[in-house]
Scaffold this motif. Structure first.
Motif, short mmCIF file in Angstrom:
data_model
loop_
_atom_site.label_atom_id
_atom_site.label_comp_id
_atom_site.label_asym_id
_atom_site.label_seq_id
_atom_site.Cartn_x
_atom_site.Cartn_y
_atom_site.Cartn_z
N THR A 164 0.85 -1.19 0.00
CA THR A 164 0.00 0.00 0.00
C THR A 164 0.88 1.24 0.00
O THR A 164 2.08 1.16 0.23
CB THR A 164 -0.88 0.09 1.25
OG1 THR A 164 -0.04 0.20 2.39
CG2 THR A 164 -1.76 -1.13 1.38
N GLN A 177 -2.59 8.80 -6.35
CA GLN A 177 -3.43 7.69 -6.80
C GLN A 177 -2.91 7.12 -8.13
O GLN A 177 -2.86 5.91 -8.32
CB GLN A 177 -4.88 8.15 -6.92
CG GLN A 177 -5.76 7.35 -7.87
CD GLN A 177 -6.01 5.92 -7.39
OE1 GLN A 177 -5.78 5.59 -6.23
NE2 GLN A 177 -6.44 5.07 -8.29
N ALA A 215 -2.40 -0.37 -3.13
CA ALA A 215 -3.63 0.26 -2.69
C ALA A 215 -3.29 1.53 -1.93
O ALA A 215 -2.16 1.71 -1.48
CB ALA A 215 -4.43 -0.68 -1.80
N LEU A 216 -4.27 2.37 -1.80
CA LEU A 216 -4.05 3.68 -1.21
C LEU A 216 -4.74 3.74 0.15
O LEU A 216 -5.92 3.46 0.26
CB LEU A 216 -4.64 4.73 -2.16
CG LEU A 216 -4.54 6.20 -1.80
CD1 LEU A 216 -3.11 6.59 -1.49
CD2 LEU A 216 -5.08 7.04 -2.96
N MET A 217 -3.97 4.09 1.17
CA MET A 217 -4.58 4.21 2.50
C MET A 217 -4.41 5.62 3.04
O MET A 217 -3.38 6.25 2.80
CB MET A 217 -3.94 3.23 3.48
CG MET A 217 -4.12 1.79 3.13
SD MET A 217 -3.62 0.71 4.51
CE MET A 217 -5.02 0.83 5.62
N PHE A 218 -5.40 6.06 3.76
CA PHE A 218 -5.32 7.40 4.35
C PHE A 218 -5.38 7.33 5.86
O PHE A 218 -6.18 6.58 6.42
CB PHE A 218 -6.49 8.26 3.86
CG PHE A 218 -6.27 8.78 2.48
CD1 PHE A 218 -5.55 9.93 2.28
CD2 PHE A 218 -6.78 8.11 1.39
CE1 PHE A 218 -5.32 10.41 1.01
CE2 PHE A 218 -6.56 8.58 0.11
CZ PHE A 218 -5.83 9.73 -0.08
N PHE A 257 -10.29 12.11 -8.01
CA PHE A 257 -10.01 12.86 -6.79
C PHE A 257 -10.13 14.37 -6.95
O PHE A 257 -9.92 15.11 -6.01
CB PHE A 257 -8.63 12.50 -6.23
CG PHE A 257 -8.66 11.25 -5.42
CD1 PHE A 257 -9.21 11.25 -4.16
CD2 PHE A 257 -8.16 10.07 -5.93
CE1 PHE A 257 -9.24 10.10 -3.39
CE2 PHE A 257 -8.20 8.91 -5.18
CZ PHE A 257 -8.74 8.92 -3.91
N GLN A 261 -14.61 9.90 5.60
CA GLN A 261 -13.44 10.02 6.48
C GLN A 261 -13.88 10.32 7.92
O GLN A 261 -13.34 9.76 8.88
CB GLN A 261 -12.50 11.10 5.94
CG GLN A 261 -11.58 11.75 6.95
CD GLN A 261 -10.54 10.79 7.53
OE1 GLN A 261 -10.30 9.73 6.97
NE2 GLN A 261 -9.97 11.15 8.65
N ALA A 278 -9.32 2.67 9.41
CA ALA A 278 -8.52 3.36 8.40
C ALA A 278 -9.30 3.36 7.09
O ALA A 278 -10.24 2.60 6.90
CB ALA A 278 -7.17 2.67 8.22
N LEU A 279 -8.88 4.25 6.23
CA LEU A 279 -9.62 4.46 4.98
C LEU A 279 -8.78 3.95 3.82
O LEU A 279 -7.62 4.34 3.67
CB LEU A 279 -9.89 5.96 4.85
CG LEU A 279 -10.63 6.49 3.64
CD1 LEU A 279 -11.94 5.76 3.44
CD2 LEU A 279 -10.87 7.99 3.81
N MET A 280 -9.35 3.09 3.02
CA MET A 280 -8.62 2.58 1.86
C MET A 280 -9.38 2.89 0.58
O MET A 280 -10.60 2.85 0.55
CB MET A 280 -8.43 1.07 1.95
CG MET A 280 -7.60 0.62 3.11
SD MET A 280 -7.14 -1.14 2.98
CE MET A 280 -5.82 -1.11 1.77
N PHE A 281 -8.63 3.17 -0.47
CA PHE A 281 -9.25 3.47 -1.75
C PHE A 281 -8.83 2.47 -2.80
O PHE A 281 -7.67 2.11 -2.89
CB PHE A 281 -8.85 4.87 -2.23
CG PHE A 281 -9.60 5.94 -1.52
CD1 PHE A 281 -10.83 6.34 -1.97
CD2 PHE A 281 -9.07 6.54 -0.40
CE1 PHE A 281 -11.54 7.33 -1.32
CE2 PHE A 281 -9.77 7.53 0.27
CZ PHE A 281 -11.01 7.93 -0.21
N PHE A 282 -9.80 2.06 -3.58
CA PHE A 282 -9.51 1.14 -4.68
C PHE A 282 -10.20 1.62 -5.93
O PHE A 282 -11.40 1.86 -5.93
CB PHE A 282 -10.04 -0.25 -4.35
CG PHE A 282 -9.50 -0.81 -3.09
CD1 PHE A 282 -8.30 -1.51 -3.09
CD2 PHE A 282 -10.15 -0.60 -1.88
CE1 PHE A 282 -7.78 -2.00 -1.91
CE2 PHE A 282 -9.63 -1.10 -0.71
CZ PHE A 282 -8.44 -1.80 -0.72
N TRP A 333 -8.25 -7.94 0.19
CA TRP A 333 -7.78 -7.07 1.27
C TRP A 333 -8.55 -7.27 2.56
O TRP A 333 -8.43 -6.49 3.49
CB TRP A 333 -7.88 -5.62 0.83
CG TRP A 333 -6.96 -5.29 -0.30
CD1 TRP A 333 -7.24 -5.36 -1.62
CD2 TRP A 333 -5.61 -4.86 -0.21
NE1 TRP A 333 -6.16 -5.00 -2.36
CE2 TRP A 333 -5.14 -4.69 -1.52
CE3 TRP A 333 -4.75 -4.61 0.87
CZ2 TRP A 333 -3.84 -4.27 -1.80
CZ3 TRP A 333 -3.46 -4.18 0.58
CH2 TRP A 333 -3.02 -4.02 -0.74
#
Lengths: 341, 341
Positions: A68, A93, A102-105, B80, B93, B102-106, B123
DNA sequence: TGGCTTTATCGAAACGTTTCATAGGTTAAC
DNA sequence: GTTAACCTATGAAACGTTTCGATAAAGCCA
């Protein structure tokens, strides 16, 4: 509490069906050598048939790397609607796609005493992008922790501490030069400047560039042509009137951020001042809003998308290569001419 | 390839130091019963001293739940920077914070044949928010997969299939009513309508509401007062001239999205038509840009933040409670009066 | 054919947790 | 004083991978 009951197909299921050890399947899945082409093909076929998908979590646990990119931003309930960051996130991204991550915030709750390093540990984040917006906080300790523990990271924007770290920023001097030269071309010699946040890296850099260049270019040097903002809309709206109220009013205003420029624009409209007829206005950043305001804002583009992407690039490279020297990537700004000058 | 070498402190380290079994420490960490208060306290103290942080990845693997919220959005390089989504993400969020996830983007790459379910498996995503913007794609199969496998999810916005699922949307009928009543109040009886994407849920709903209400309220009913857009800026700029060119020009234009309204605004400006003097303009959504355009856009606010938050709420609830009935949350819109009418 | 090297596959261990059956200890009940 | 009931704490197993040393098979050369 619900649970996944129907187990999905695992590497062992594939192995059993293929009549091989599951470690062999693992080799195939990771494209490693030492598997005969014939067997490789057969396993691949079976795994496709069964719809096998590697469990990233198990993979992370064993390999201690999470596939990630973790973006850490400071606690701010409106972070996701600050377009400045979003444009960077867009670049991040894109980079994630490129590296198949994958992208986590994570929002960093300083009140809870969370540190960047703790987040990285907790989630096995091996590539981290730090959005350093809280200029008032010293993060050198956190930086040190990350470095010491071999976690790859980049900072946007420029890190002002002494350690050498991956960071991405825009060439502020060049940006200011573009703006001032453009103003000079259009005959301005008396330019008011709304400065950015003094504790950031960009704020002082742009201010310094403004001072040096406006002097060199023979602009008026009155002390009160410079006012202190903090990059926000509100500060622009607050500070602009100080410039407008000068006995000898500047013919142009240069704001160190678009948000401040747009704030200034609001203040000018309130006073019935017409842009660009009465006074020219130029911003910095080229955030989304700049194109929408009326008149559309002439500004210096920060390549925010590219900066986001580059930040990930640097971090990934320093993860892959032990010997990669942390570096500061300085990207080129660009003059965007619209209607406000 | 770098690795984390210095192992961080694990639950076993804490257990060893405390002289107990690591399972006991686990009980304490998860606030479970059957540990004496005295021991609990001692373990807590030691774990704090040692700076222990649970490894979320290991936890995910064993519990098959990832403590994240996974947001899946369709492949779009500019996702985005579409403020419409961002405002929802802001709400998501906030909900993540609330639930300590936590926040994940796919981004869903349909070309690779990836499905929502596969992402969830890969995941261990147990709470998923589906941003269903690609109106042309049938996702009923994916939905079914998720449901069958007990993965909690919500869709924004309304899901048009027949299965009952968690979804969040705005009350479109009410929104259109607010807009039309406001226009009627200001004396408009001839209103042009730029419709949204026909394959979405919002597009047809708003169109239907417009047709029904404009009839009921006695507005002009000419067929050519309705043109077909697709929510985008470009479609607004493209379609507006059709309305402006009518023999009997409408006195107001209602666009089913702010982006289209702003596109229409651009088209009007190009023709030298003044807003709101010559023609009134009203949008739908209240995205970020609406406040920045000139004149500022009067619009119907979709509570996007609340929708994002609600989407997570619903998904989390259906995860926690087996018997939770999937529901459609319909949120109230609001008239935002600015200068375009 | 015998011995050596190389290659292909295997099996076991590990990653850091949670869970669950069970053992030991204490209290309560009779 | 025995038995039952309960509470606390334990140890082993499991989650789905990757890794690594070991083994077996195959190839090579004399």
């Amino acid at each position: 509490m619900k649970r996944f009951d129907k187990a999905s197909v695992t590497i062992k299921d594939v192995a059993k069906r293929a009549g091989v050890a599951h470690s062999t399947v693992s080799l195939v899945m990771n494209d490693r050598e030492h598997v005969s082409p014939k067997l490789r093909e057969r396993i691949l076929k079976i795994s496709n048939e069964m719809g096998y998908m590697p469990n990233m979590v198990a993979r992370s646990l064993i390999s201690k790397r999470s596939s990630t990119v973790g973006v850490v931003f400071p606690e701010n309930p409106h972070f996701f609607t600050i377009t400045y960051f979003l444009m960077m996130i867009e670049g991040i991204q894109n980079a994630c796609k490129k590296y198949d991550r994958a992208l986590m915030f994570f929002s960093l709750d300083q009140t809870k005493g969370e540190s960047y390093y703790q987040i990285s540990r907790k989630w096995l984040i091996d590539v981290m992008v730090i959005m350093n917006v809280d200029y008032t906080r010293d993060i050198s300790k956190d930086i040190e922790d990350l470095r010491k523990n071999g976690i790859a990271f980049s900072i946007v924007t420029k890190y002002v501490g002494k350690e050498k770290v991956n960071a991405v920023c825009v060439d502020n001097f060049e940006g200011v030069r573009l703006a001032l030269e453009y103003l000079a071309e259009r005959g301005h010699k008396r330019v008011g400047y709304i400065s950015g946040h003094p504790n950031s890296s960009d704020g002082p850099e742009r201010l310094q560039a403004f001072k040096a260049l406006s002097k060199k270019m023979g602009f008026d040097q009155d002390r009160d042509l410079i006012v202190q903002g903090d990059f926000t809309f509100e500060s622009g709206e607050r500070e602009a009137p100080k410039l407008l109220g000068l006995k000898k009013r500047p013919t142009a205003i240069f704001a160190a951020s678009d948000y401040m420029a747009i704030g200034a624009m609001r203040a000018m409209k309130a006073q019935g001042i017409s842009i660009p007829k009465d006074i020219a206005l130029i911003g910095f950043d080229n955030t989304l809003e700049a194109a929408y305001v009326e008149p559309a804002l002439t500004t210096i583009r920060q390549p925010l998308q590219e900066m986001g992407e580059k930040a990930v690039d640097l971090a990934v490279r320093s993860m892959n290569d032990e010997n990669f020297e942390p570096q500061l990537a300085v990207l080129k700004p660009e003059l965007i001419i619209r209607q406000s000058c």
